[in-house]
Design a protein around this motif. Structure first.
Motif, PDB file in Angstrom:
ATOM      1  N   ASN A  14       0.919  -1.223   0.016  1.00 31.50           N
ATOM      2  CA  ASN A  14       0.033   0.139   0.019  1.00 31.50           C
ATOM      3  C   ASN A  14       0.875   1.338  -0.032  1.00 31.50           C
ATOM      4  OD1 ASN A  14      -1.888   1.876   0.532  1.00 31.50           O
ATOM      5  ND2 ASN A  14      -2.352   1.250   2.586  1.00 31.50           N
ATOM      6  N   GLY A  15       1.211   1.665  -1.096  1.00 33.60           N
ATOM      7  CA  GLY A  15       1.991   2.953  -1.387  1.00 33.60           C
ATOM      8  C   GLY A  15       3.410   2.736  -1.260  1.00 33.60           C
ATOM      9  N   TYR A  16       4.006   1.521  -1.405  1.00 36.11           N
ATOM     10  CA  TYR A  16       5.449   1.167  -1.346  1.00 36.11           C
ATOM     11  C   TYR A  16       5.720   0.116  -2.203  1.00 36.11           C
ATOM     12  CZ  TYR A  16       4.259  -2.662   1.776  1.00 36.11           C
ATOM     13  OH  TYR A  16       3.847  -4.079   2.242  1.00 36.11           O
ATOM     14  N   SER A  17       6.842  -0.005  -2.850  1.00 34.36           N
ATOM     15  CA  SER A  17       7.440  -1.097  -3.505  1.00 34.36           C
ATOM     16  C   SER A  17       8.051  -2.229  -2.704  1.00 34.36           C
ATOM     17  CB  SER A  17       8.374  -0.748  -4.709  1.00 34.36           C
ATOM     18  OG  SER A  17       7.688   0.166  -5.559  1.00 34.36           O
ATOM     19  N   HIS A  18       8.068  -3.422  -2.920  1.00 34.66           N
ATOM     20  CA  HIS A  18       8.810  -4.546  -2.149  1.00 34.66           C
ATOM     21  C   HIS A  18      10.117  -4.527  -2.261  1.00 34.66           C
ATOM     22  CE1 HIS A  18       5.448  -6.402   0.212  1.00 34.66           C
ATOM     23  NE2 HIS A  18       4.772  -6.362  -1.177  1.00 34.66           N
ATOM     24  N   VAL A  19      10.578  -4.258  -3.517  1.00 34.34           N
ATOM     25  CA  VAL A  19      11.740  -4.328  -3.972  1.00 34.34           C
ATOM     26  C   VAL A  19      12.260  -3.074  -4.758  1.00 34.34           C
ATOM     27  CG1 VAL A  19      13.815  -5.842  -5.070  1.00 34.34           C
ATOM     28  CG2 VAL A  19      11.913  -6.937  -3.965  1.00 34.34           C
ATOM     29  N   VAL A  20      13.347  -2.434  -4.451  1.00 32.12           N
ATOM     30  CA  VAL A  20      13.902  -1.318  -5.385  1.00 32.12           C
ATOM     31  C   VAL A  20      15.292  -1.575  -5.499  1.00 32.12           C
ATOM     32  CG1 VAL A  20      14.007   1.023  -5.784  1.00 32.12           C
ATOM     33  CG2 VAL A  20      12.184   0.375  -4.608  1.00 32.12           C
ATOM     34  N   SER A  21      15.942  -1.548  -6.900  1.00 34.87           N
ATOM     35  CA  SER A  21      17.192  -1.702  -7.236  1.00 34.87           C
ATOM     36  C   SER A  21      17.638  -0.673  -8.309  1.00 34.87           C
ATOM     37  CB  SER A  21      17.781  -3.095  -7.273  1.00 34.87           C
ATOM     38  OG  SER A  21      17.120  -3.600  -8.750  1.00 34.87           O
ATOM     39  N   GLY A  22      19.035  -0.638  -8.471  1.00 30.39           N
ATOM     40  CA  GLY A  22      19.597   0.177  -9.488  1.00 30.39           C
ATOM     41  C   GLY A  22      21.001   0.572  -8.971  1.00 30.39           C
ATOM     42  N   PRO A  23      21.748   0.801 -10.423  1.00 33.93           N
ATOM     43  CA  PRO A  23      23.291   1.048 -10.182  1.00 33.93           C
ATOM     44  C   PRO A  23      23.648   2.340  -9.748  1.00 33.93           C
ATOM     45  CG  PRO A  23      22.493   1.000 -12.544  1.00 33.93           C
ATOM     46  CD  PRO A  23      21.059   0.861 -11.700  1.00 33.93           C
ATOM     47  N   GLY A  24      24.598   2.697  -9.215  1.00 32.63           N
ATOM     48  CA  GLY A  24      24.756   4.150  -8.771  1.00 32.63           C
ATOM     49  C   GLY A  24      25.679   4.008  -7.512  1.00 32.63           C
ATOM     50  N   ARG A  25      25.709   5.616  -6.970  1.00 31.73           N
ATOM     51  CA  ARG A  25      26.392   5.852  -5.792  1.00 31.73           C
ATOM     52  C   ARG A  25      25.246   5.580  -4.563  1.00 31.73           C
ATOM     53  NH1 ARG A  25      26.167  10.753  -3.768  1.00 31.73           N
ATOM     54  NH2 ARG A  25      25.718  11.441  -5.832  1.00 31.73           N
ATOM     55  N   TRP A  26      25.590   4.840  -3.426  1.00 31.75           N
ATOM     56  CA  TRP A  26      24.678   4.808  -2.303  1.00 31.75           C
ATOM     57  C   TRP A  26      24.797   6.116  -1.471  1.00 31.75           C
ATOM     58  CZ3 TRP A  26      21.225   1.736  -0.758  1.00 31.75           C
ATOM     59  CH2 TRP A  26      20.593   1.307   0.474  1.00 31.75           C
ATOM     60  N   VAL A  27      23.382   6.775  -1.217  1.00 26.92           N
ATOM     61  CA  VAL A  27      23.160   7.656  -0.113  1.00 26.92           C
ATOM     62  C   VAL A  27      22.526   7.225   1.028  1.00 26.92           C
ATOM     63  CG1 VAL A  27      22.419  10.144   0.120  1.00 26.92           C
ATOM     64  CG2 VAL A  27      23.572   9.330  -1.968  1.00 26.92           C
ATOM     65  N   ALA A  28      23.030   7.378   2.276  1.00 25.87           N
ATOM     66  CA  ALA A  28      21.991   7.211   3.381  1.00 25.87           C
ATOM     67  C   ALA A  28      21.749   8.423   3.970  1.00 25.87           C
ATOM     68  CB  ALA A  28      22.994   6.120   4.389  1.00 25.87           C
ATOM     69  N   ILE A  29      20.530   8.719   4.473  1.00 22.12           N
ATOM     70  CA  ILE A  29      19.903  10.015   5.199  1.00 22.12           C
ATOM     71  C   ILE A  29      19.809   9.540   6.587  1.00 22.12           C
ATOM     72  CG2 ILE A  29      18.550  11.952   5.126  1.00 22.12           C
ATOM     73  CD1 ILE A  29      20.355  11.815   2.643  1.00 22.12           C
ATOM     74  N   ALA A  30      20.351  10.171   7.379  1.00 22.02           N
ATOM     75  CA  ALA A  30      19.949   9.872   8.919  1.00 22.02           C
ATOM     76  C   ALA A  30      18.400  10.314   9.285  1.00 22.02           C
ATOM     77  CB  ALA A  30      20.739  10.878   9.785  1.00 22.02           C
ATOM     78  N   GLY A  31      18.037   9.528  10.267  1.00 25.26           N
ATOM     79  CA  GLY A  31      16.685   9.975  10.493  1.00 25.26           C
ATOM     80  C   GLY A  31      16.479  11.400  10.628  1.00 25.26           C
ATOM     81  N   GLN A  32      15.311  11.785  10.264  1.00 25.23           N
ATOM     82  CA  GLN A  32      14.912  13.309  10.129  1.00 25.23           C
ATOM     83  C   GLN A  32      13.678  13.448  11.014  1.00 25.23           C
ATOM     84  OE1 GLN A  32      16.842  15.953   8.853  1.00 25.23           O
ATOM     85  NE2 GLN A  32      18.388  14.195   8.907  1.00 25.23           N
ATOM     86  N   VAL A  33      13.813  14.405  11.876  1.00 27.19           N
ATOM     87  CA  VAL A  33      12.552  14.909  12.650  1.00 27.19           C
ATOM     88  C   VAL A  33      12.271  16.151  12.390  1.00 27.19           C
ATOM     89  CG1 VAL A  33      13.226  13.107  14.799  1.00 27.19           C
ATOM     90  CG2 VAL A  33      13.970  15.644  14.684  1.00 27.19           C
ATOM     91  N   ALA A  34      11.053  16.866  12.927  1.00 25.47           N
ATOM     92  CA  ALA A  34      10.541  18.059  12.733  1.00 25.47           C
ATOM     93  C   ALA A  34      11.230  19.182  13.147  1.00 25.47           C
ATOM     94  CB  ALA A  34       9.004  18.143  12.928  1.00 25.47           C
ATOM     95  N   LEU A  35      12.619  19.376  13.022  1.00 24.69           N
ATOM     96  CA  LEU A  35      13.295  20.362  13.466  1.00 24.69           C
ATOM     97  C   LEU A  35      13.682  21.343  12.340  1.00 24.69           C
ATOM     98  CD1 LEU A  35      16.075  18.651  15.816  1.00 24.69           C
ATOM     99  CD2 LEU A  35      14.144  20.166  16.621  1.00 24.69           C
ATOM    100  N   ASP A  36      13.179  22.543  12.728  1.00 25.60           N
ATOM    101  CA  ASP A  36      13.794  23.642  11.329  1.00 25.60           C
ATOM    102  C   ASP A  36      15.216  23.956  11.639  1.00 25.60           C
ATOM    103  OD1 ASP A  36      14.055  25.511  13.742  1.00 25.60           O
ATOM    104  OD2 ASP A  36      12.383  26.652  13.417  1.00 25.60           O
TER     105      ASP A  36
END
Length: 129
Positions: A14-36
């Motif tokens: 429901n609103g997501y894919s089970h598997v996503v893949s692709g070639p390229g550079r890996w980027v990890a974004i730390a958990g974001q909260v509602a801070l300005d």
């Protein structure tokens, strides 16, 4: 080019894919909260406002890495009450391609680092070289 898969024999997401893949550079974004930008909570007690701020923060982080939401392969949602997921999904759907959504996980947690934080979202992206 990312590949979005929903394998036979696995219930549709429901609103997501089970598997996503692709070639390229890996980027990890730390958990974001509602801070300005000043470190002040946006939308204390308001899950819709917090979700909007979190996705704005994710967008800034992705841009800093040379990525966009189109490059996101995985989103992890941590919420203090699963009932706020509709607000999270509304904010998410304003930023992602709903026809090819990233893989996702949603988890209800007892608490986040601050009692003012209702949700935290981390993202993983693959950026074409």
């Amino acid at each position: 080019m990312l590949s979005h898969l929903n394998p036979d024999g696995v219930a549709p997401g429901n609103g997501y894919s089970h598997v996503v893949s692709g070639p390229g550079r890996w980027v990890a974004i730390a958990g974001q909260v509602a801070l300005d930008a000043e470190g002040t909570f946006v939308g204390v007690g308001d899950p819709a406002a917090q979700a909007q701020q979190v996705f704005a923060n994710l967008e800034k982080c992705l841009r800093a890495a040379g990525a966009t939401f189109a490059d996101v392969v995985k989103l992890n949602f941590y919420v203090t009450d699963i009932a706020i997921l509709p607000h999270v999904r509304t904010a998410r759907d304003a930023h992602i391609d709903t026809a090819n959504p990233p893989a996702s996980t949603a988890v209800q947690v007892v608490a986040l680092f601050s009692p003012d934080a209702l949700l935290e979202i981390e993202a993983y992206a693959v950026v074409a070289d």
